[in-house]
Design a protein around this motif. Structure first.
Motif, PDB file in Angstrom:
ATOM      1  N   PHE A  10       0.833  -1.290   0.025  1.00 24.21           N
ATOM      2  CA  PHE A  10      -0.213  -0.139   0.032  1.00 24.21           C
ATOM      3  C   PHE A  10       0.685   1.298  -0.116  1.00 24.21           C
ATOM      4  O   PHE A  10       0.568   2.235  -0.404  1.00 24.21           O
ATOM      5  CB  PHE A  10      -0.902   0.092   1.268  1.00 24.21           C
ATOM      6  CG  PHE A  10      -2.363  -0.781   1.158  1.00 24.21           C
ATOM      7  CD1 PHE A  10      -3.270   0.040   0.270  1.00 24.21           C
ATOM      8  CD2 PHE A  10      -2.280  -1.997   1.433  1.00 24.21           C
ATOM      9  CE1 PHE A  10      -4.272  -0.856   0.079  1.00 24.21           C
ATOM     10  CE2 PHE A  10      -3.473  -2.705   1.434  1.00 24.21           C
ATOM     11  CZ  PHE A  10      -4.414  -2.152   0.703  1.00 24.21           C
ATOM     12  N   THR A  13       2.742   1.635  -3.454  1.00 20.23           N
ATOM     13  CA  THR A  13       1.399   1.986  -4.560  1.00 20.23           C
ATOM     14  C   THR A  13       0.991   3.546  -4.391  1.00 20.23           C
ATOM     15  O   THR A  13       0.815   4.191  -5.126  1.00 20.23           O
ATOM     16  CB  THR A  13       0.247   1.002  -4.403  1.00 20.23           C
ATOM     17  OG1 THR A  13       0.582  -0.227  -4.646  1.00 20.23           O
ATOM     18  CG2 THR A  13      -0.850   1.238  -5.437  1.00 20.23           C
ATOM     19  N   GLY A  14       0.740   3.774  -3.000  1.00 20.13           N
ATOM     20  CA  GLY A  14       0.274   5.166  -2.741  1.00 20.13           C
ATOM     21  C   GLY A  14       1.161   6.284  -3.060  1.00 20.13           C
ATOM     22  O   GLY A  14       0.709   7.169  -3.750  1.00 20.13           O
ATOM     23  N   THR A  15       2.276   6.141  -2.944  1.00 22.08           N
ATOM     24  CA  THR A  15       3.353   7.048  -3.397  1.00 22.08           C
ATOM     25  C   THR A  15       3.377   7.133  -4.813  1.00 22.08           C
ATOM     26  O   THR A  15       3.518   8.154  -5.343  1.00 22.08           O
ATOM     27  CB  THR A  15       5.020   6.487  -2.553  1.00 22.08           C
ATOM     28  OG1 THR A  15       4.771   6.448  -1.236  1.00 22.08           O
ATOM     29  CG2 THR A  15       5.916   7.706  -3.213  1.00 22.08           C
ATOM     30  N   GLU A  17       1.304   6.321  -7.110  1.00 22.06           N
ATOM     31  CA  GLU A  17       0.281   7.307  -7.740  1.00 22.06           C
ATOM     32  C   GLU A  17       0.103   8.547  -7.396  1.00 22.06           C
ATOM     33  O   GLU A  17      -0.320   9.165  -8.263  1.00 22.06           O
ATOM     34  CB  GLU A  17      -1.322   6.158  -6.937  1.00 22.06           C
ATOM     35  CG  GLU A  17      -1.403   4.865  -7.519  1.00 22.06           C
ATOM     36  CD  GLU A  17      -1.805   4.855  -9.057  1.00 22.06           C
ATOM     37  OE1 GLU A  17      -2.730   5.841  -9.319  1.00 22.06           O
ATOM     38  OE2 GLU A  17      -1.333   4.238  -9.729  1.00 22.06           O
ATOM     39  N   LEU A  31       1.330  10.785   1.389  1.00 23.39           N
ATOM     40  CA  LEU A  31       0.362  10.086   0.944  1.00 23.39           C
ATOM     41  C   LEU A  31       0.689   8.473   0.866  1.00 23.39           C
ATOM     42  O   LEU A  31      -0.186   7.694   1.679  1.00 23.39           O
ATOM     43  CB  LEU A  31       0.036  10.411  -0.498  1.00 23.39           C
ATOM     44  CG  LEU A  31      -1.290   9.993  -0.840  1.00 23.39           C
ATOM     45  CD1 LEU A  31      -2.539  10.040   0.155  1.00 23.39           C
ATOM     46  CD2 LEU A  31      -1.682  10.409  -2.219  1.00 23.39           C
ATOM     47  N   GLY A  32       1.889   8.218   0.605  1.00 30.09           N
ATOM     48  CA  GLY A  32       2.379   6.785   0.763  1.00 30.09           C
ATOM     49  C   GLY A  32       2.304   6.329   1.991  1.00 30.09           C
ATOM     50  O   GLY A  32       2.044   5.301   2.290  1.00 30.09           O
ATOM     51  N   SER A  35      -1.334   5.824   3.111  1.00 32.36           N
ATOM     52  CA  SER A  35      -1.782   4.616   2.311  1.00 32.36           C
ATOM     53  C   SER A  35      -1.010   3.303   3.112  1.00 32.36           C
ATOM     54  O   SER A  35      -1.949   2.329   3.330  1.00 32.36           O
ATOM     55  CB  SER A  35      -1.308   4.456   0.871  1.00 32.36           C
ATOM     56  OG  SER A  35      -1.922   5.569   0.319  1.00 32.36           O
ATOM     57  N   GLY A  38      -2.807   2.795   6.475  1.00 32.61           N
ATOM     58  CA  GLY A  38      -4.447   2.430   6.286  1.00 32.61           C
ATOM     59  C   GLY A  38      -4.476   0.899   5.815  1.00 32.61           C
ATOM     60  O   GLY A  38      -5.410   0.103   6.246  1.00 32.61           O
ATOM     61  N   GLY A  39      -3.384   0.800   4.905  1.00 31.16           N
ATOM     62  CA  GLY A  39      -3.609  -0.655   4.426  1.00 31.16           C
ATOM     63  C   GLY A  39      -3.121  -1.766   5.269  1.00 31.16           C
ATOM     64  O   GLY A  39      -3.777  -2.720   5.570  1.00 31.16           O
TER      65      GLY A  39
END
Length: 110
Positions: A10, A13-15, A17, A31-32, A35, A38-39
């Protein structure tokens, strides 16, 4: 064990994106991290386990997520970010988390 993989995947992927949508370096890393946390929490909830986030005094949790996010950001800045290198960044985060669990490494507490 699922939270380790979720944390890394997560986060990476967050970073990636965030970077692909034009965010700057620091917002993409933040944001990474969000994410990743949260993941990891989501996977722990689905596994009916105590979230590692709530055990932060005992476990190193944020540092592996930060490692993956920084690796993705540096790979993006150098123009080397692709699927293989993103997976390598996730594996580095997973490796750091596994090593910290095995050796009992802890982040400093208050």
């Amino acid at each position: 064990m699922c939270d380790i993989a979720a944390l890394a995947l997560f986060g990476v992927t967050g970073t990636s994106e965030a970077l692909s949508h034009g965010f700057g370096t620091v917002p993409a890393i933040m944001l990474g991290l969000a994410s990743a946390v949260g993941g990891g929490v989501l996977s722990s909830v689905l596994a009916n386990d105590v979230q590692a986030l709530f055990r932060w005094i005992r476990d190193m949790y944020i540092l592996p997520a930060l490692t993956g996010a920084l690796a993705v950001t540096l790979l993006n800045l150098t123009g080397m970010l692709n699927a293989l290198t993103a997976m390598a960044a996730a594996v580095s985060a997973i490796g750091l988390r596994l090593i910290s669990v095995y050796f009992g490494w802890q982040t400093p507490g208050t």
